[in-house]
Write a protein that holds these residues in place. Structure first.
Motif, mmCIF file in Angstrom:
data_model
loop_
_atom_site.group_PDB
_atom_site.id
_atom_site.type_symbol
_atom_site.label_atom_id
_atom_site.label_comp_id
_atom_site.label_asym_id
_atom_site.label_seq_id
_atom_site.Cartn_x
_atom_site.Cartn_y
_atom_site.Cartn_z
ATOM 1 N N THR A 1 0.982 -1.068 0.188
ATOM 2 C CA THR A 1 0.132 0.321 -0.289
ATOM 3 C C THR A 1 0.871 1.419 0.160
ATOM 4 N N GLU A 2 0.504 1.650 -0.793
ATOM 5 C CA GLU A 2 1.844 3.591 -1.293
ATOM 6 C C GLU A 2 0.955 4.335 0.516
ATOM 7 N N ILE A 3 1.917 5.560 0.430
ATOM 8 C CA ILE A 3 1.929 6.168 1.693
ATOM 9 C C ILE A 3 0.548 6.916 1.541
ATOM 10 N N ALA A 4 0.843 7.657 -0.164
ATOM 11 C CA ALA A 4 0.501 8.346 -0.273
ATOM 12 C C ALA A 4 -1.286 8.062 -0.193
ATOM 13 N N LYS A 5 -1.700 6.728 -0.205
ATOM 14 C CA LYS A 5 -3.138 6.623 0.219
ATOM 15 C C LYS A 5 -4.093 6.450 0.629
ATOM 16 N N ASP B 1 5.536 10.024 -3.976
ATOM 17 C CA ASP B 1 4.412 9.354 -3.563
ATOM 18 C C ASP B 1 4.477 7.916 -4.138
ATOM 19 N N ALA B 2 5.319 7.342 -4.395
ATOM 20 C CA ALA B 2 4.974 6.024 -4.717
ATOM 21 C C ALA B 2 6.108 5.152 -3.764
ATOM 22 N N ILE B 3 5.759 5.419 -2.848
ATOM 23 C CA ILE B 3 6.684 5.166 -1.296
ATOM 24 C C ILE B 3 5.915 4.331 -0.702
ATOM 25 N N THR B 4 5.740 2.804 -0.433
ATOM 26 C CA THR B 4 5.102 2.107 0.027
ATOM 27 C C THR B 4 5.116 1.616 1.718
#
Length: 337
Positions: free
Chosen positions: A84-88, A104-107
């Motif tokens: 899951t991406e942190i940005a979500k 944005d792609a950091i999980t």
């Protein structure tokens, strides 16, 4: 010095050499050692003013507790997965500094393995994401979100060129950000979730959380626990997430957490907020995964030997604190068993 020796096949030796070694001062300010073999305490020693009920500042050892909580959240469907991406989960909109699609792609997994692309390295005082800079800000999770992505010079080794395709960089700010993502996913304060889903099932009461500047439970360090509380956390990993007939956290999560995901150095690897290495004593190898905190505190789990060793230490002023703890375990626990 207070000493408790329980039964068991190693009790006759009782690791008496350990107490003499600590009392000699050769290992600095060791405050307690608790050793359990086959789910039974065989040595429980307290030094100086420390007693069984003393709450220890675990410093960054707390991160492994955070890892447990992430696993429990995933087990219960409160957090989708490590991908899951942190940005979500946590807002990273226009107000965040240094916007970058790589950020944005950091999980969740990037933060669990201390291998996110954020420019944070607590071993480098000049790092923009060093924890001492974070402590001066009013919102520590936002401090992490505001960090730029690290740029690599052409002559530097790229993350994908490292073993496991990740570059290790210990970053307390990343662990704080992981805590923010966890709290937003579970929909309740971290300390409440921890008490009901982790601590109470394994017999821990009275834990005291440190706080971030914004008031959230500090998931990167400072959790205060007794020596036997720490032992219980190690025992949970040894028993595959099971305690008292209850699956507190899934065995799959324990296995994933203690499997190498990133290389720290030639002797040490890292899983999901667990340190991994093989210790050598008397011409044999002791496979180990452990929790560690600044000052030398450690909870070491030796799965092949059904052994858990908890050491609390106040060697905060000694740069060799971790080495002293490891030498104590090698010479006066493993070598005496």
């Amino acid at each position: 010095m207070d000493v408790l020796v329980a039964g068991g096949r190693h009790a006759r030796r009782a690791l008496a050499g350990l107490d003499r070694a600590v009392a000699s001062g050769d290992f600095g300010k060791i405050t307690s050692v608790v050793v359990a073999h086959d789910n039974e305490i065989v040595r429980e020693s307290y030094f100086g003013m420390t007693r069984a009920g003393t709450l220890h500042d675990t410093r960054s050892l707390t991160t492994t507790v955070t890892g447990y909580l992430v696993g429990i959240a995933i087990d219960h469907g409160l957090l989708t997965s490590v991908d899951t991406e942190i940005a979500k989960i946590v807002s990273v909109g226009d107000a965040v500094q240094n916007p970058d699609p790589r950020k944005d792609a950091i999980t969740v997994e990037d933060l669990l393995t201390m291998s996110s692309p954020l420019d944070g390295d607590d071993s480098d005082m000049y790092s923009r994401g060093h924890q001492e800079r974070m402590y001066l800000t009013p919102d520590w999770a936002k401090f992490a979100l505001d960090l730029p992505v690290r740029d690599y010079q052409p002559w530097e080794q790229q993350p994908e060129e490292y073993p496991y395709g990740r570059r290790f960089s210990y970053c307390a700010a990343g662990a704080v950000l992981l805590g923010r993502a966890l709290e937003e996913s579970i929909g309740e304060p971290i300390e409440t979730f921890a008490a009901t889903r982790l601590f109470e099932p394994i017999g821990i009461s009275g834990a005291e959380w440190a706080r971030t500047a914004e008031g959230m439970a500090m998931t990167a360090g400072g959790l205060r626990l007794t020596s036997c509380d720490l032992l219980a956390l190690g025992q949970l990993a040894l028993d595959g997430g099971m305690c008292g007939g209850r699956q507190v956290v899934s065995r799959g999560w324990i296995d994933a957490s203690t499997t190498p995901k990133v290389e720290v150095d030639d002797e040490t690897e890292y899983g999901y907020l667990w340190w991994l290495k093989t210790m050598g004593v008397d011409a044999r190898d002791w496979r180990c995964h452990y929790m560690a905190g600044f000052g030398g505190s450690r909870v070491a789990v030796f799965p092949d030997d059904r052994l858990v060793v908890t050491v609390t230490s106040d060697n905060f002023s000694l740069p060799e604190a971790h080495e002293l703890t490891e030498r104590l375990i090698n010479q006066h626990v493993l070598a005496e068993l």
